[in-house]
Design a protein around this motif. Structure first.
Motif, PDB file in Angstrom:
ATOM      1  N   ALA A   2      17.343  52.918   6.700  1.00 25.27           N
ATOM      2  CA  ALA A   2      17.189  51.961   5.606  1.00 25.27           C
ATOM      3  C   ALA A   2      18.538  51.387   5.190  1.00 25.27           C
ATOM      4  O   ALA A   2      18.660  50.180   4.918  1.00 25.27           O
ATOM      5  CB  ALA A   2      16.509  52.640   4.419  1.00 25.27           C
ATOM      6  N   ALA A   3      19.581  52.222   5.152  1.00 26.30           N
ATOM      7  CA  ALA A   3      20.909  51.747   4.775  1.00 26.30           C
ATOM      8  C   ALA A   3      21.465  50.772   5.801  1.00 26.30           C
ATOM      9  O   ALA A   3      22.103  49.770   5.453  1.00 26.30           O
ATOM     10  CB  ALA A   3      21.857  52.937   4.608  1.00 26.30           C
ATOM     11  N   VAL A   4      21.214  51.050   7.077  1.00 26.69           N
ATOM     12  CA  VAL A   4      21.672  50.140   8.130  1.00 26.69           C
ATOM     13  C   VAL A   4      20.964  48.802   8.024  1.00 26.69           C
ATOM     14  O   VAL A   4      21.581  47.731   8.146  1.00 26.69           O
ATOM     15  CB  VAL A   4      21.453  50.777   9.514  1.00 26.69           C
ATOM     16  CG1 VAL A   4      21.724  49.762  10.621  1.00 26.69           C
ATOM     17  CG2 VAL A   4      22.362  51.988   9.697  1.00 26.69           C
ATOM     18  N   ARG A   5      19.667  48.830   7.782  1.00 28.62           N
ATOM     19  CA  ARG A   5      18.916  47.577   7.639  1.00 28.62           C
ATOM     20  C   ARG A   5      19.415  46.781   6.437  1.00 28.62           C
ATOM     21  O   ARG A   5      19.527  45.545   6.490  1.00 28.62           O
ATOM     22  CB  ARG A   5      17.431  47.886   7.500  1.00 28.62           C
ATOM     23  CG  ARG A   5      16.810  48.482   8.762  1.00 28.62           C
ATOM     24  CD  ARG A   5      15.393  48.937   8.508  1.00 28.62           C
ATOM     25  NE  ARG A   5      14.504  47.810   8.257  1.00 28.62           N
ATOM     26  CZ  ARG A   5      13.265  47.916   7.776  1.00 28.62           C
ATOM     27  NH1 ARG A   5      12.785  49.115   7.480  1.00 28.62           N
ATOM     28  NH2 ARG A   5      12.525  46.857   7.587  1.00 28.62           N
ATOM     29  N   ALA A   6      19.728  47.460   5.350  1.00 23.41           N
ATOM     30  CA  ALA A   6      20.249  46.774   4.171  1.00 23.41           C
ATOM     31  C   ALA A   6      21.607  46.145   4.457  1.00 23.41           C
ATOM     32  O   ALA A   6      21.889  45.019   4.020  1.00 23.41           O
ATOM     33  CB  ALA A   6      20.353  47.756   3.003  1.00 23.41           C
ATOM     34  N   ALA A   7      22.463  46.850   5.196  1.00 24.70           N
ATOM     35  CA  ALA A   7      23.774  46.302   5.545  1.00 24.70           C
ATOM     36  C   ALA A   7      23.634  45.071   6.427  1.00 24.70           C
ATOM     37  O   ALA A   7      24.364  44.082   6.258  1.00 24.70           O
ATOM     38  CB  ALA A   7      24.614  47.368   6.248  1.00 24.70           C
ATOM     39  N   ALA A   8      22.696  45.118   7.356  1.00 28.21           N
ATOM     40  CA  ALA A   8      22.472  43.964   8.235  1.00 28.21           C
ATOM     41  C   ALA A   8      22.021  42.746   7.433  1.00 28.21           C
ATOM     42  O   ALA A   8      22.495  41.618   7.656  1.00 28.21           O
ATOM     43  CB  ALA A   8      21.436  44.323   9.293  1.00 28.21           C
ATOM     44  N   ALA A   9      21.108  42.963   6.483  1.00 27.35           N
ATOM     45  CA  ALA A   9      20.618  41.853   5.666  1.00 27.35           C
ATOM     46  C   ALA A   9      21.717  41.305   4.761  1.00 27.35           C
ATOM     47  O   ALA A   9      21.874  40.085   4.625  1.00 27.35           O
ATOM     48  CB  ALA A   9      19.425  42.317   4.837  1.00 27.35           C
ATOM     49  N   ALA A  10      22.501  42.201   4.163  1.00 28.30           N
ATOM     50  CA  ALA A  10      23.542  41.773   3.227  1.00 28.30           C
ATOM     51  C   ALA A  10      24.625  40.954   3.917  1.00 28.30           C
ATOM     52  O   ALA A  10      25.189  40.026   3.320  1.00 28.30           O
ATOM     53  CB  ALA A  10      24.159  42.991   2.546  1.00 28.30           C
ATOM     54  N   GLN A  11      24.917  41.261   5.172  1.00 31.02           N
ATOM     55  CA  GLN A  11      26.004  40.587   5.891  1.00 31.02           C
ATOM     56  C   GLN A  11      25.508  39.549   6.898  1.00 31.02           C
ATOM     57  O   GLN A  11      26.311  38.953   7.618  1.00 31.02           O
ATOM     58  CB  GLN A  11      26.879  41.625   6.604  1.00 31.02           C
ATOM     59  CG  GLN A  11      27.493  42.654   5.679  1.00 31.02           C
ATOM     60  CD  GLN A  11      28.377  42.033   4.610  1.00 31.02           C
ATOM     61  OE1 GLN A  11      28.946  40.961   4.803  1.00 31.02           O
ATOM     62  NE2 GLN A  11      28.497  42.715   3.473  1.00 31.02           N
ATOM     63  N   SER A  12      24.201  39.365   6.964  1.00 31.57           N
ATOM     64  CA  SER A  12      23.606  38.378   7.887  1.00 31.57           C
ATOM     65  C   SER A  12      24.079  38.586   9.329  1.00 31.57           C
ATOM     66  O   SER A  12      24.489  37.649  10.028  1.00 31.57           O
ATOM     67  CB  SER A  12      23.930  36.947   7.429  1.00 31.57           C
ATOM     68  OG  SER A  12      23.437  36.715   6.134  1.00 31.57           O
TER      69      SER A  12
END
Length: 462
Positions: free
Chosen positions: A355-365
């Protein structure tokens, strides 16, 4: 130091075989890089053939304050075997013998330059194998496996390198030959320095012999392929699989992008709508595999599970594993650059890490692709970006920081099997306490009082 002093050259030539010292720049260049894509040009390359020569090399280098970088086959990804320009590389490629195989004791005694694949071939006629199986197993050395505590898919059941070594012989930074452990599976005789050396990346001593713990080759294998609607469902299934009594011999995780690459690049027969995949394997005697497969299947099924299928044949199973092993290089088809990290967290916290990795991907596009040894909590997090785009580089660094913060908060470590080397050295200051780092530096000073063994690697500056 632009070049080796002449008296050092003559001394090295005298103690090594006739072709055992490489001085030509073109030859030295081949020993100056590893899979981290970092590079340095050593002053010379020594190719010893026996432990006594290693002792003499270390003693000579100590007298002349000459740094030493031990080298296997350069497959590591963290810069651990990249030398400084003032260093001597000691390559163990000619110390590559199987010294003994004792099936009754389930041990093999080997030199560090032996390739992992060559060892497995020598053990096969005895019905034995050595469990560590990194992706580079066909061409990485046992010494390299020892240096970074290599793992691989089988580690979930059989353990990593540290769990499969009984004894070591090594040369310290003072040139002394020391021996730790014994060819027994039990022992309570002093400190366990063998486990300390394994994973130390050549910063404490140069390993010249290893007594390895062997395992009988399983007679049968069963493979399951579980498809999930999304990565969260697959991550939750990992926690369920590892909480029940049957330990899989392999448990690998692939997110949706990895599934697509395995299908399009690796040729695996996988559905187009798969959001994530688990590769699950059990091994053992035929009589117990039906029950083991049923238990693993029950644990794999659950919310978000689309299907759980058994491999129709050994050929199908091997094709899927081959596609998995081809994932890392195939990521270059998605973006020209990638940051590949091998973080590890407690298995029960895999869902939170994903979940944290997915959030980082979304936050940084940015695309962040995950796969790896989920049964150990060890995931390869690949941040994909364009190195020529300054903005993407900044966002990639920010995503990496977010991932590391999450790993540390979840009680994990910044490296599961690749090691620290140069690339992750500063991260240790974030993930370990100051007293812990101080104790590590004190241990380093005991083994290598002059700081000549692989200097600048693993430990950050005080």
């Amino acid at each position: 130091m632009a070049e080796l002093p002449n008296d050092v050259v003559k001394a090295l030539q005298a103690l090594l075989p006739a072709d055992g010292l490489l001085l030509d720049a073109a030859e030295r260049l081949a020993y100056g890089y590893d899979n981290s894509r970092r590079q340095g040009l050593p002053l010379a390359v020594a190719l010893p053939t026996e432990a006594a020569q290693v002792q003499a090399i270390v003693a000579l280098c100590r007298a002349h304050r000459l740094p030493i970088v031990a080298r296997g086959r350069g497959t590591n990804t963290t810069g651990a075997s990249v030398p400084g320009e003032d260093a001597l590389v000691v390559s163990f490629e000619r110390m590559n013998r199987v010294l003994d195989i004792r099936p009754g004791d389930r041990v093999a005694v080997v030199e560090p330059g032996l390739l992992n694949g060559e060892l497995q071939a020598a053990l096969a006629p005895h019905g034995l194998f050595w469990p560590p199986d990194p992706t580079s197993a066909g061409f990485c050395s046992i010494g390299g496996n020892l240096a970074c505590n290599a793992g691989g898919p089988r580690a979930v059941k059989y353990g990593a390198t540290r769990d499969n070594v009984l004894a070591l012989k090594a040369v310290t930074g003072t040139g002394e030959l020391v021996e730790f452990g014994a060819a027994t599976t039990k022992g309570a005789s002093g400190y366990d320095f063998s486990r300390l050396l394994i994973g130390s990346e050549g910063t404490l001593a140069l390993i010249v012999e290893a007594t390895l713990r062997l395992t009988p080759t399983p007679t049968h294998r069963r493979a399951l392929r579980a498809i999930y609607a999304d990565v969260g469902s697959a991550a939750a299934a990992v926690a369920r699989l590892m909480a029940q009594p049957v330990t899989p011999s392999m448990l690998e995780f692939m997110d949706g992008d990895c599934v697509r690459l395995a299908r399009e690049v690796g040729g695996a027969d996988l559905p187009a709508d798969a959001g994530a995949l688990l590769m699950i394997e059990a091994d053992g005697e035929a009589a117990v595999l039906d029950a083991a497969e049923a238990a693993l299947r029950r644990a794999a099924e659950g919310p978000g599970c689309l299907s759980v299928d058994a491999a129709a044949s050994d050929a199908e199973r091997e094709k899927l594993w081959a596609a998995r092993k081809a994932l890392s290089p195939s990521l270059r088809t998605l973006a020209p650059g990638k940051i590949n990290e091998d973080v590890v967290v407690p298995v029960s916290r895999i869902p939170e890490l994903v979940a944290a990795v997915r959030a980082a991907a979304a936050a940084q596009s940015l695309a962040i692709v995950c796969f790896g040894h989920a049964g150990n909590g060890n995931l390869h997090v690949n941040i994909l970006y364009d190195p020529a785009d300054a903005a993407q580089c900044q966002r990639a660094d920010a995503a990496l920081e977010t991932v590391f913060d999450a790993v540390i908060a979840l009680g994990g470590l910044v490296s599961g099997e690749h090691g620290i080397g140069l690339v992750k050295r500063e991260l240790l200051a974030r993930s370990l306490t100051p007293p812990t780092l101080a104790l590590m530096r004190a241990i380093k000073a005991q083994f290598d009082p002059d700081g000549l063994l692989n200097p600048g690697k693993v430990l950050p500056p005080a």
